[in-house]
Design a protein around this motif. Structure first.
Motif, PDB file in Angstrom:
ATOM      1  N   SER A1236       1.361  -3.831  -3.160  1.00 50.35           N
ATOM      2  CA  SER A1236       2.347  -2.746  -3.131  1.00 50.35           C
ATOM      3  C   SER A1236       1.739  -1.527  -2.463  1.00 50.35           C
ATOM      4  N   VAL A1237       2.625  -0.733  -1.844  1.00 50.81           N
ATOM      5  CA  VAL A1237       2.175   0.430  -1.088  1.00 50.81           C
ATOM      6  C   VAL A1237       3.098   1.592  -1.409  1.00 50.81           C
ATOM      7  N   SER A1238       2.528   2.786  -1.581  1.00 49.93           N
ATOM      8  CA  SER A1238       3.389   3.934  -1.858  1.00 49.93           C
ATOM      9  C   SER A1238       3.412   4.857  -0.652  1.00 49.93           C
ATOM     10  N   VAL A1239       4.222   5.897  -0.742  1.00 51.26           N
ATOM     11  CA  VAL A1239       4.342   6.870   0.348  1.00 51.26           C
ATOM     12  C   VAL A1239       2.982   7.493   0.668  1.00 51.26           C
ATOM     13  N   ASN A1240       2.141   7.603  -0.345  1.00 49.66           N
ATOM     14  CA  ASN A1240       0.839   8.247  -0.134  1.00 49.66           C
ATOM     15  C   ASN A1240      -0.147   7.354   0.594  1.00 49.66           C
ATOM     16  N   GLY A1241       0.285   6.110   0.909  1.00 46.92           N
ATOM     17  CA  GLY A1241      -0.571   5.263   1.719  1.00 46.92           C
ATOM     18  C   GLY A1241      -1.576   4.446   0.919  1.00 46.92           C
ATOM     19  N   ASP A1242      -1.485   4.451  -0.405  1.00 45.38           N
ATOM     20  CA  ASP A1242      -2.434   3.619  -1.169  1.00 45.38           C
ATOM     21  C   ASP A1242      -1.873   2.215  -1.308  1.00 45.38           C
TER      22      ASP A1242
END
Length: 1342
Positions: A1236-1242
């Motif tokens: 999974s990936v979030s908007v913050n790029g993690d």
């Protein structure tokens, strides 16, 4: 892809792998490929049925005119010696002349009576002209319109003359007197049949025709000239209906062979078996049958009409053979006229075929009018010779020793020939010769079962076979067989009757008249009958009760309703479907059946079918409940309660997955609307008022101007392709349309413009709002108005405004109809628009009839009391009201007449219906919903409440007729896709081989490892800003969606294949796409952020794209804010994931559930609560483990196991991301991880069984889009900062893409979407500058 040749032939890939991949493709189920998706839902075009005899006739009178003058030979014929002497098998010289004459006359009458015992026979022996005249005129007088036969034997008078005369005698027999055929025509009239047994008989036929022509010409002259002597006369009948049979051609003499009778022609026509046997014995071949003599033939045992005896059997075979020859040689209409219209004519013509065969062997050619093609050489005559041979060879032993008679194998052999035709032949070929024989065999108990079986198999070939069988005359036979009690015939007869009624439903009347319906009622009630036969029985009963009152009564008495209700829960879906249709039809406009249903709680028992897994069954149940409430009888409180009950049950289907069901739902509710019209008018007015006073926060003005992309103004935009999704789907709104609608802005009563806000703007003309109606200008409520009403009603408390009494069933149903009018499937919304507009129209007309003429608008007060149902407008003058000048305010005005009509000075046709204002073309479209149109309106006038069926007449779905097509089509034939040799199967095989090749070759590349991904292999400017991209898994096609349209590109050739409008309303956008059946016949699914799902076929090829189906996947998504990129924490739109293996579609978005749809049943199977307060932004599922992974707007990643109940199905929640999840993906392997990936790029990696992440990578911040390659362990991130970074599984950047190739290195725009190819290492990127590019691994790898 252009692969290196060495790669293609690399030994690394074994054959087994390719085979195995193929097997998986064969096993995958296909979604939305059923008949209901591929065909238009309508009945088959009715074939004109010509088999019914419109004018069955009887020959009621027979004139036997014998001019023998026994003992005196006429002067112009030189007879041989010895000569043929027998007349009617009597030797005239063996008794006194007078006695001989009388005996011959009596015998001839007996011979004719064998064929037609009921006629009136009159003999005229050696007559004078006056006697003939008297005879003919009296017979014609008594026969009236029926047929008269004139038999003329001229063996004792001279031959006919070229002037058209035959000869009779004077009183003292001293002279021959000519009798003109012209006079004979006058006395005999028409219809008549003439038999001439004399030499040169062909002359008479020629003269007859000349005189008939002369008559017609005289009549034409008389018609023009009133002073003509014929003008005052009654019109003589046309001679065209006359039939003539003559013994020989104009120049031929009758045969004089002493072994033959003198009246050979008469013998052939009236005693065919006797003469046929004698003739057979006179042939050389008869020597092969030893011991058979002419004397022996006289002794054949049996009676002609007893088929079990030798003589009877020969007669039966003779009938079958002559009938068959005629059917195969004659044109169909002539066959009908000569062989099926009149029993005596048919017998004479069958025997005429024998006369032709026998007399031609003596150089005589019998003539007929109408002329027949020659039949004497037909192959069936050999079968006759064989049958005679077999019969005669047994004669000596039967007569001398009394041995038993062995029956002829003729019929069994002919059935075998028929069977061979059925099993061996191709489809398009001549009909089987044996069909008429199969008919004859039905008479015999011995072969009946086999004959019925073969007949059924023949009828199964399709409607053409049914029409053929009916034209041969099968109908009375199978009707008669319904009286048989033999159980073994039941399945066969039910099958045959289902086939007949599927093609020609007019047989319902014949069945009821002969009590045939009882047969099928007993089959339906017989629980030992297999379900398929009960299905056919109930289909037959459904045809019998279809709009046929007598049939409804008969079946109601036969206990049909109770019978049907017992079978509603049968496991066989087709049976459930037809039981429901049958119930719906028996109580359609037939109140006693409805009450019978009420007593048996039929409606409650039908409720269970509303959730049936098969859409067609749900549909049939809706149909049945619709006609249940649609009855026109007066209502009691009890029945109103029931109607309300049914209405609320039906309302639950508002979000059914199948458009077929929803269409049927609109029609069912329209019946209710018609029934309670005044109540609905009140509700409608209330909603119209409410809509005017309430401004909805319009999506159009809330979106910030900066985010509105100027899609429509861009000059580069090509014209959209028009799409025929069965109707003309709403075309995209163009700027021109908007301007037009601005001019149409509503002028309020003072004449100033109304306050302008986009929410108020009812663009009646903007095409996006018309729901596919071609002349939508005539609608009162536009799509916009209805849509606004729908949204108003969902967030304003109508209760307080309307008053408790009206927040009732009617309000609920009105809301349901508003919802259906915004349905994503055009046909559903069209129907709902019709219903809503018809009521809105009546409501506004009834409310203020007198104001319409001047101001064209309603005041704000609700009507005191809605006027009674039937009244449209009461006006003293009776002239239709004029439309007002402004053409915009859609709520309160008469629709304007279409420009193509003439001015309303005098309506073309104005029937008055029960005191209502005359109809006229002034009320286009909306008005037409109410009346069936002028041609029927007149008949309806007498019925009270005739107007009730106005809406319902216009509204129907064709479901029942479409379902009936099943029985008309071949049932036994193996379907094309199962036929290994068929084209469908070959194409499928080709596709599966292609898939295996793509999988194999792409796997080789990804296994070698991809070290760079920046080779630009495609770039093009898309017509709209790309918002979603999707690669086709196996061919070179990519779908690019902008806000409301889809463009298809071929990325290998770099060309655009298609661009079409998706049909979603203005304020919605496409947020997800999936290819369904990508491995085979691909369909494209589009999801929009109002929760609607649409499925398309025929795109990206030369055909027009068509909408296969559409439905509201998520009902409670209220589109709130639009136009932001998905990363901003506002709206994820709708997200979907598709599982081909199970046919399940997971949907979610701005809702608190994950809704799972079963595409096979087209219904919702599960709602999984997410347990979160934010929207779902990404979905991924794994069918093998039944897991669903959802990424959410609050940064959590939730894992669900769909096998568990709603409370315990959430098996894991990860809360490691601090912000909106852009993508959550579960790998499809058995121990696949969750990424999974979030908007913050993690980027985080989870193992589904452990509570914490097992790995984490950091990429760029401010992600707008991300995708993960399912095979190659790559992921690509697109950010607001206008570049794309591609990472491998270890988190190393393998490529950074910032500039386009070529274009002097133009900078990439802000990334709006990106997607990997499911197999190849290709990455598609769409950006806000309209460009769409594709990047791939370096060339060396490819």
């Amino acid at each position: 892809m252009k692969m290196d040749s060495d790669l293609l032939h690399s030994p690394a890939v074994g054959l087994a792998e390719e085979e195995e991949a193929d097997m998986n493709d064969w096993k995958l189920p296909l979604a939305f490929m059923k008949k209901r998706h591929s065909e238009k839902i309508e009945g088959s075009k009715a074939l004109a049925q010509s088999w019914r005899m419109k004018d069955r006739m009887k020959t009621v009178s027979v004139a036997l005119v014998l001019c023998l003058n026994v003992g005196v030979d006429p002067p112009d014929v030189v007879k041989t010696s010895p000569c043929a002497r027998l007349e009617c098998w009597i030797d005239p010289l063996s008794m006194s002349p007078q006695k001989a004459l009388e005996t011959i006359g009596a015998n001839l009458q007996k011979q004719y009576e064998n064929w037609q015992p009921r006629a009136r026979y009159k003999q005229s022996l050696d007559p004078t002209v006056d006697e003939v005249k008297k005879l003919c005129t009296s017979l014609r007088r008594n026969a009236k319109e029926e047929r008269v036969l004139f038999h003329y034997n001229g063996h004792g008078v001279p031959r006919p003359t070229v002037n058209g005369e035959i000869w009779v005698f004077n009183k003292n027999y001293t002279q021959y007197i000519p009798l003109s055929i012209y006079d004979l025509q006058t006395w005999m009239g028409s219809p008549s049949i003439f038999v001439y047994d004399c030499s040169n008989a062909g002359i008479i036929v020629k003269s007859f025709k000349q005189f008939a022509l002369q008559r017609e010409q005289e009549l034409e002259v008389a018609a023009i000239n009133p002073s003509h002597p014929l003008a005052q006369m009654p019109l003589p009948p046309s001679m065209k209906n006359c039939i003539q049979l003559a013994a020989c051609e104009a120049s031929e003499l009758l045969p004089m062979n002493p072994d033959l009778p003198a009246d050979l022609f008469t013998s052939c026509l009236t005693t065919p078996i006797k003469i046929a046997l004698r003739w057979f014995c006179m042939q050389k071949s008869a020597k092969l049958v030893p011991g058979v003599t002419l004397d022996l033939i006289e002794k054949i045992p049996g009676r002609l009409n007893d088929r079990r005896t030798p003589l009877g059997e020969l007669n039966w075979i003779f009938t079958a053979i002559t009938d068959t020859i005629a059917w195969n040689v004659l044109p169909r209409d002539l066959f009908q006229k000569l062989f099926r219209q009149d029993l005596l004519v048919a017998s004479l013509f069958r025997n005429f075929l024998l006369a032709e065969r026998i007399m031609r062997s003596y150089n005589c050619t019998p003539v007929s009018s109408p002329r027949l093609p020659p039949t004497y050489m037909h192959a069936m005559w050999q079968a006759w010779d064989l049958a005679v041979d077999i019969c005669l060879s047994q004669l000596p032993t039967i007569i001398e020793e009394g041995t038993a008679f062995r029956h002829s194998p003729f019929f069994a052999e002919q059935l075998t020939a028929f069977q061979v035709w059925l099993t061996m032949g191709v489809e398009n070929r001549n009909p089987p010769e044996q069909l008429p024989i199969v008919l004859q065999v039905l008479l015999s108990q011995v072969h009946r079962l086999r004959a019925l079986d073969l007949l059924g198999r023949f009828l199964d070939l399709g409607p053409w076979a049914v029409s053929l069988a009916l034209s041969v005359g099968i109908f009375p036979y199978v009707l008669k067989l319904l009286q048989s009690s033999a159980r073994e015939l039941r399945p066969l007869l039910v099958f045959i009757w289902a086939k007949i009624l599927a093609v020609d439903s007019s047989c319902q009347a014949d069945l009821v008249k002969d009590n045939g319906h009882k047969y099928f009622l007993s089959v339906l009630a017989d629980s030992y009958m297999p379900a398929e036969h009960r299905t056919m029985a109930v289909f037959i009963l459904a045809v019998i009760v279809n709009s046929y009152n007598t049939g409804q009564e008969a079946c109601l008495q036969g206990n049909l309703i109770a019978n049907c209700l017992e079978q509603l829960s049968d496991p066989h879906p087709l049976l459930r479907q037809w039981v429901a249709i049958c119930l719906g039809r028996i109580w359609q406009n037939f109140d006693p059946a409805r009450w019978c249903g009420v007593r048996d709680s039929a409606h409650e028992k039908l409720y269970t079918l509303l959730s049936d897994p098969i859409p067609e069954v749900r549909c049939a149940a809706v149909f049945a409940l619709g006609t249940f409430v649609g009855n026109s009888a007066e209502r009691t409180d009890h029945s109103t309660t029931i109607d309300h009950n049914v209405a609320m049950m039906l309302a639950q289907l508002i979000n059914d997955g199948s458009p077929v069901v929803r269409k049927e739902l609109v029609v069912a509710l329209s019946h209710l609307v018609v029934q309670y019209e005044s109540n609905f008018c009140t509700v409608a007015l209330q909603f119209i008022e409410e809509e005017k006073n309430y401004t909805v926060p319009s999506p159009a003005n809330t979106a910030e101007p900066g985010n509105l992309t100027p899609v429509r103004d861009s000059p580069a935009i090509p014209r959209l392709r028009s799409v025929n999704s069965y109707t003309n789907i709403r075309a995209a709104t163009t700027a021109r349309n908007l301007n037009k609608s601005l001019q149409n802005l509503n002028l309020n009563e003072e004449g100033g413009p109304a306050a302008f806000s986009p929410g108020n703007l009812s663009t009646s003309s903007s095409a996006s709002s018309t729901l596919g109606s071609p002349d939508n200008d005539e609608y009162i409520l536009s799509f916009e108005t209805i849509d606004k009403m729908r949204r108003v009603s969902s967030y304003s408390s109508l209760n307080s405004l309307i008053g408790v009494s009206f927040n009732s069933v009617y309000t609920q149903i009105w809301r349901v109809l508003l919802h259906l009018a915004a349905d994503p499937f055009p046909e559903v919304s069209d129907l709902a628009m019709k219903v809503l507009n018809s009521i809105a129209y009546k409501a506004t007309m009834n409310a203020r009839p007198q104001r319409i003429l001047d101001s064209g608008s309603l005041t704000q007060s609700a009507p005191a009391s809605p006027t009674s149902k039937g009244t449209h407008i009461h006006q003293a003058s009776g002239s239709p009201p004029m439309p007002s000048t402004s053409s915009s305010s859609l709520t309160n005005e008469v629709p304007k007449p279409p420009a193509r009509d003439q001015p309303a000075t005098r309506p073309p046709y104005t029937p008055t219906l029960g005191g209502q204002a005359p109809h006229s073309h002034q009320f286009p479209r909306t008005r037409k919903m109410f009346d069936k149109g002028p041609e029927q309106a007149a008949e309806d006038g007498d019925e009270p409440g005739g107007h009730r069926n106005y809406i319902s007449a216009a509204l129907q779905t064709g479901l029942c007729d479409w379902s009936a097509k099943y029985f008309a089509q071949p049932v036994m034939k193996i379907p094309e896709e199962h036929d290994l040799e068929s084209q469908v199967r070959m194409e499928r095989q080709w596709r599966f081989l292609r898939n295996a090749r793509v999988r194999k070759q792409s796997r080789i590349i990804t296994q070698r490892g991809v070290s760079r991904l920046d080779d630009q292999i495609f770039i093009n400017r898309n017509p709209g800003v790309p918002s979603v991209v999707k690669f086709h898994p196996f061919n070179t096609c990519i779908a690019v969606a902008d806000k409301d349209s889809i463009c298809f590109w071929d990325w290998e050739k770099g060309e655009r294949l298609d661009y079409f409008y998706n049909g979603n309303p203005r304020y919605t956008r496409i947020t997800a796409m999936e290819y369904l059946n990508g491995h085979d016949c691909s369909l494209l699914l589009t999801a929009t952020d109002d929760g609607a799902l649409r499925i398309w076929k025929n795109f990206a090829d030369q055909k027009n794209p068509e909408m296969v189906t559409a439905w509201q996947g998520l009902s409670d998504m209220l589109p709130t804010t639009r136009g932001q990129p998905s990363a901003s924490a506002h709206s994820a739109g709708m997200v979907v994931d598709w599982e081909q293996e199970t046919g399940l579609l997971m949907t979610s978005g701005d809702v608190r559930v994950i809704r799972i749809w079963d595409t096979d049943r087209e219904m919702k199977v599960q709602d999984i609560p997410t347990g979160a307060d934010s929207c779902v932004t990404s979905l991924s599922c794994d069918s093998k483990r039944s897991l669903i992974v959802a990424g959410l707007g609050d940064g959590s990643v939730r894992v669900f196991d769909r096998r568990m109940g709603p409370n315990e199905c959430r098996v894991m929640t990860y809360r490691e991301h601090g912000a909106w999840v852009v993508k959550a993906h579960i790998q499809k392997e058995t121990d696949g991880q969750i990424i999974s990936v979030s908007v913050n790029g993690d980027v985080r990696f989870f193992e589904p069984r452990t509570p914490d992440s097992i790995n984490m990578l950091q990429t760029v911040k401010g992600l707008t889009a991300l995708d993960i390659h399912p095979q190659a362990n790559l992921f690509a991130c697109g950010s607001m900062n206008q570049f794309i970074a591609v990472y491998n599984a270890n988190g190393d950047v393998i490529s950074n893409i910032k500039y386009y190739d070529g274009f002097m290195g133009q900078r990439i725009g802000a990334i709006s979407c990106l997607a990997f190819h499911p197999n190849w290492p290709h990455l598609a990127v769409g950006s806000n500058d309209y460009y769409m590019s594709i990047y791939s691994a370096e060339k060396r790898l490819r």
